[in-house]
Design a protein around this motif. Structure first.
Motif, mmCIF file in Angstrom:
data_model
loop_
_atom_site.group_PDB
_atom_site.id
_atom_site.type_symbol
_atom_site.label_atom_id
_atom_site.label_comp_id
_atom_site.label_asym_id
_atom_site.label_seq_id
_atom_site.Cartn_x
_atom_site.Cartn_y
_atom_site.Cartn_z
ATOM 1 N N GLY A 1 -1.910 13.124 -16.291
ATOM 2 C CA GLY A 1 -1.849 14.529 -16.634
ATOM 3 C C GLY A 1 -2.804 15.352 -15.793
ATOM 4 N N GLN A 2 -2.390 16.550 -15.478
ATOM 5 C CA GLN A 2 -3.201 17.420 -14.642
ATOM 6 C C GLN A 2 -3.530 18.722 -15.372
ATOM 7 O OE1 GLN A 2 -1.118 17.918 -10.900
ATOM 8 N NE2 GLN A 2 -1.772 15.909 -10.155
ATOM 9 N N VAL A 3 -4.587 19.371 -14.909
ATOM 10 C CA VAL A 3 -4.996 20.652 -15.479
ATOM 11 C C VAL A 3 -4.894 21.725 -14.411
ATOM 12 C CG1 VAL A 3 -6.518 19.560 -17.164
ATOM 13 C CG2 VAL A 3 -7.438 20.248 -14.932
ATOM 14 N N ASN A 4 -4.878 22.959 -14.861
ATOM 15 C CA ASN A 4 -4.739 24.100 -13.962
ATOM 16 C C ASN A 4 -6.124 24.579 -13.531
ATOM 17 O OD1 ASN A 4 -4.222 26.479 -12.626
ATOM 18 N ND2 ASN A 4 -2.925 27.361 -14.232
ATOM 19 N N PRO A 5 -6.472 24.420 -12.243
ATOM 20 C CA PRO A 5 -7.817 24.801 -11.788
ATOM 21 C C PRO A 5 -8.020 26.308 -11.676
ATOM 22 C CG PRO A 5 -6.508 24.150 -9.904
ATOM 23 C CD PRO A 5 -5.644 23.920 -11.121
ATOM 24 N N LYS A 6 -6.980 27.093 -11.956
ATOM 25 C CA LYS A 6 -7.105 28.542 -11.852
ATOM 26 C C LYS A 6 -7.572 29.181 -13.155
ATOM 27 C CE LYS A 6 -2.835 28.951 -10.409
ATOM 28 N NZ LYS A 6 -1.582 29.589 -9.935
ATOM 29 N N VAL A 7 -7.630 28.374 -14.247
ATOM 30 C CA VAL A 7 -8.020 28.937 -15.533
ATOM 31 C C VAL A 7 -9.289 28.256 -16.021
ATOM 32 C CG1 VAL A 7 -5.615 29.448 -16.083
ATOM 33 C CG2 VAL A 7 -6.616 27.290 -16.871
ATOM 34 N N GLU A 8 -10.014 28.951 -16.898
ATOM 35 C CA GLU A 8 -11.214 28.377 -17.496
ATOM 36 C C GLU A 8 -10.828 27.369 -18.576
ATOM 37 O OE1 GLU A 8 -13.957 28.584 -16.286
ATOM 38 O OE2 GLU A 8 -14.208 30.501 -15.280
ATOM 39 N N PRO A 9 -11.655 26.355 -18.816
ATOM 40 C CA PRO A 9 -12.975 26.157 -18.187
ATOM 41 C C PRO A 9 -12.905 25.457 -16.834
ATOM 42 C CG PRO A 9 -12.591 24.414 -19.751
ATOM 43 C CD PRO A 9 -11.375 25.328 -19.839
ATOM 44 N N TYR A 10 -11.687 25.140 -16.373
ATOM 45 C CA TYR A 10 -11.534 24.266 -15.214
ATOM 46 C C TYR A 10 -11.940 24.949 -13.902
ATOM 47 C CZ TYR A 10 -8.804 22.076 -18.859
ATOM 48 O OH TYR A 10 -8.400 21.540 -20.057
ATOM 49 N N ARG A 11 -11.706 26.264 -13.771
ATOM 50 C CA ARG A 11 -12.018 26.927 -12.507
ATOM 51 C C ARG A 11 -13.517 26.938 -12.222
ATOM 52 N NH1 ARG A 11 -13.187 32.352 -12.074
ATOM 53 N NH2 ARG A 11 -11.765 32.505 -10.296
ATOM 54 N N SER A 12 -14.327 26.787 -13.264
ATOM 55 C CA SER A 12 -15.784 26.775 -13.072
ATOM 56 C C SER A 12 -16.353 25.365 -12.973
ATOM 57 C CB SER A 12 -16.465 27.523 -14.234
ATOM 58 O OG SER A 12 -16.085 28.883 -14.240
ATOM 59 N N MET A 13 -15.496 24.356 -13.028
ATOM 60 C CA MET A 13 -15.964 22.963 -12.957
ATOM 61 C C MET A 13 -16.016 22.500 -11.506
ATOM 62 S SD MET A 13 -13.907 21.368 -16.229
ATOM 63 C CE MET A 13 -14.796 19.815 -16.276
ATOM 64 N N THR A 14 -16.899 21.545 -11.241
ATOM 65 C CA THR A 14 -16.987 20.944 -9.905
ATOM 66 C C THR A 14 -15.686 20.221 -9.587
ATOM 67 O OG1 THR A 14 -19.383 20.667 -10.000
ATOM 68 C CG2 THR A 14 -18.189 19.245 -8.474
ATOM 69 N N LEU A 15 -15.150 20.494 -8.405
ATOM 70 C CA LEU A 15 -13.931 19.845 -7.921
ATOM 71 C C LEU A 15 -14.301 18.894 -6.788
ATOM 72 C CD1 LEU A 15 -10.870 19.424 -7.606
ATOM 73 C CD2 LEU A 15 -10.811 21.532 -6.235
ATOM 74 N N VAL A 16 -14.018 17.607 -6.985
ATOM 75 C CA VAL A 16 -14.368 16.583 -5.996
ATOM 76 C C VAL A 16 -13.135 16.210 -5.180
ATOM 77 C CG1 VAL A 16 -15.256 14.249 -5.643
ATOM 78 C CG2 VAL A 16 -16.201 15.683 -7.472
ATOM 79 N N ALA A 17 -13.272 16.260 -3.864
ATOM 80 C CA ALA A 17 -12.232 15.823 -2.933
ATOM 81 C C ALA A 17 -12.792 14.701 -2.070
ATOM 82 C CB ALA A 17 -11.781 16.995 -2.068
ATOM 83 N N PRO A 18 -11.923 13.940 -1.392
ATOM 84 C CA PRO A 18 -12.417 12.819 -0.582
ATOM 85 C C PRO A 18 -13.488 13.204 0.424
ATOM 86 C CG PRO A 18 -10.049 12.626 -0.854
ATOM 87 C CD PRO A 18 -10.437 13.950 -1.457
ATOM 88 N N ASP A 19 -13.381 14.392 1.039
ATOM 89 C CA ASP A 19 -14.374 14.738 2.065
ATOM 90 C C ASP A 19 -15.718 15.160 1.481
ATOM 91 O OD1 ASP A 19 -13.539 17.149 1.049
ATOM 92 O OD2 ASP A 19 -13.147 18.096 2.989
ATOM 93 N N HIS A 20 -15.823 15.168 0.153
ATOM 94 C CA HIS A 20 -17.109 15.448 -0.482
ATOM 95 C C HIS A 20 -17.935 14.176 -0.691
ATOM 96 C CE1 HIS A 20 -15.053 19.179 -2.467
ATOM 97 N NE2 HIS A 20 -15.398 19.401 -1.206
ATOM 98 N N ILE A 21 -17.333 13.017 -0.399
ATOM 99 C CA ILE A 21 -17.961 11.732 -0.698
ATOM 100 C C ILE A 21 -18.295 10.995 0.593
ATOM 101 C CG2 ILE A 21 -17.643 9.481 -1.835
ATOM 102 C CD1 ILE A 21 -15.793 10.846 -3.812
#
Length: 418
Positions: A33-53
């Motif tokens: 299941g996925q969440v919508n990163p455009k709405v709260e509280p998700y838009r304010s959460m840290t988003l990790v992508a492969p190039d961040h690691i």
């Protein structure tokens, strides 16, 4: 192969008799299941992508929110204690153990450990040799190298019998990671200090005790320098000679080390290993300066140079140049002045797929020029700093190797900690 007492031979290799084999997806659960990163509280959460690691280390390099990354497509949610693993290009070995709640991209798996499994142990196993080689082998089946859920489900992981033993292994490897990180930080600090010292000492902004003859500074073509320093063009300091093509065969036991543009690193140091060649003679002497004349289109190596460490043991090919002192001076000081002004060469590089510089580009380089005694004193201080950095680099490399060995021994039960 004979298996020693207390161990058993399995599909994943020899492991202790009391260790268990479990399908990976019984040790961890993949979030769905996925969440919508455009709405709260998700838009304010840290988003990790492969190039961040960071590769291999299990280290998160930076944190940015979904809003800061302008994320619009669905993301997976993970919580503190989950493992976040990059399923694309598994040969890069990118995974973290989350210490916060956040989101990850669809290129990553958020993995929740079973209640009887240590998250730290799973992270170590996924960064380890056996799992990584498996992930690499199955990832080549598709155009973009990646491991899918079905392939993840096919992997069998070896687990110590208790969560306590798993956690002890994980903590031991985490301690090794902490030591590596501390050495990396110390090394970065020493490099930064050395860069600052170079800038101050090589321009005369900082004077060593006993060398100030005249007070004050003067404006020159190289900027402000001390009143008692001169400005010299390289043509007046060194004789320049081009290297030449060598027809001799590359031989493991050749008499000479062949220096090519690949022989000098981006740090301006000669690499320790070189191709070996047999030629009639070598004209290179200890403390000759050798410099890169050709590089790829970016030109990052152009002009970088180092000193020859011994007489009559090296030869240059045509992509390198030799600079030999013809006036009383310190070769290391001159070398440092050349490397400090690498932009001079990058701006003058000619060509498209490859950039080239020529004798005229060296001849026209002006450098600040104190007395030979002050040059020697400056070079000694900076060389001592280089030696300290090199010792730290060697210690860091050794520690990384030891950690890799520890992983191999601990993740297979060859060494037991409890």
């Amino acid at each position: 192969m004979e298996v020693k007492a207390g161990y058993k031979k399995t599909e994943v290799g020899v492991i202790p008799e009391d260790w268990q084999l479990r399908p990976m997806l019984s040790a961890v659960r993949v979030a769905t299941g996925q969440v919508n990163p455009k709405v709260e509280p998700y838009r304010s959460m840290t988003l990790v992508a492969p190039d961040h690691i960071e590769s291999n280390s299990g280290r998160l390099l930076k944190k940015e929110t979904a809003s800061e990354q302008r994320a619009i497509s669905g993301k997976y949610l993970f919580v503190k204690g989950d493992i976040v693993y990059s399923k694309i290009r598994p040969y890069l070995r990118k995974a973290i153990l989350a210490d916060f709640d956040g989101l990850c991209s669809a290129d990553m798996y958020p993995l929740k450990p079973a209640s009887d499994v240590s998250a730290g142990f799973i992270l170590a196993a996924m960064l380890g040799h056996h799992f990584s080689k498996y992930a690499e082998s199955v990832s080549v089946r598709s155009g973009m190298p990646k491991i899918n859920r079905a392939e993840l489900a096919e992997y069998t992981i070896a687990l110590p019998p208790t969560k306590t033993e798993q956690e002890v292994i994980a903590e031991t490897l985490s301690d090794a990671d902490a030591l590596i990180e501390s050495l990396e930080q110390l090394l970065a600090k020493k490099r930064h200090l050395k860069q600052g010292a170079m800038q101050e000492l090589l321009t005369g902004k900082m004077r060593l005790p006993g060398f100030k003859i005249k007070p004050g500074y003067k404006q020159t073509e190289v900027g402000l320098i001390p009143e008692d320093w001169d400005v010299c063009f390289l043509r007046n300091v060194v004789d320049f000679v081009n290297g030449k093509p060598h027809e001799g065969d590359i031989e493991p036991n050749g008499q000479y080390s062949l220096i090519t543009l690949d022989s000098i690193g981006i740090d301006g140091r000669l690499k320790p290993e070189h191709k070996r060649i047999n030629v009639s003679d070598s004209s290179l002497k200890k403390n000759d300066i050798v410099s890169v004349l050709s590089d790829l289109a970016h030109g990052n190596l152009l002009g970088l140079c180092d000193l020859i460490p011994a007489d009559n043991t090296y030869v240059l090919n045509q992509r390198m140049g030799r600079l030999r002192l013809k006036v009383p001076a310190t070769a290391q000081f001159v070398r440092l002045q050349i490397n400090r002004q690498q932009d001079h060469f990058k701006k003058r590089g000619q060509g498209t797929s490859q950039k080239h510089i020529y004798r005229r580009d060296f001849d026209s380089l002006p450098i600040p020029f104190p007395s030979p005694l002050e040059q020697s004193a400056i070079a000694t201080i900076l060389s001592d700093m280089d030696a300290e950095i090199a010792a730290l680099e060697a210690k860091l490399a050794k520690t990384r190797l030891l950690k890799q060995g520890m992983m191999q021994e601990l993740l297979t039960g060859r060494i037991r900690l409890v």
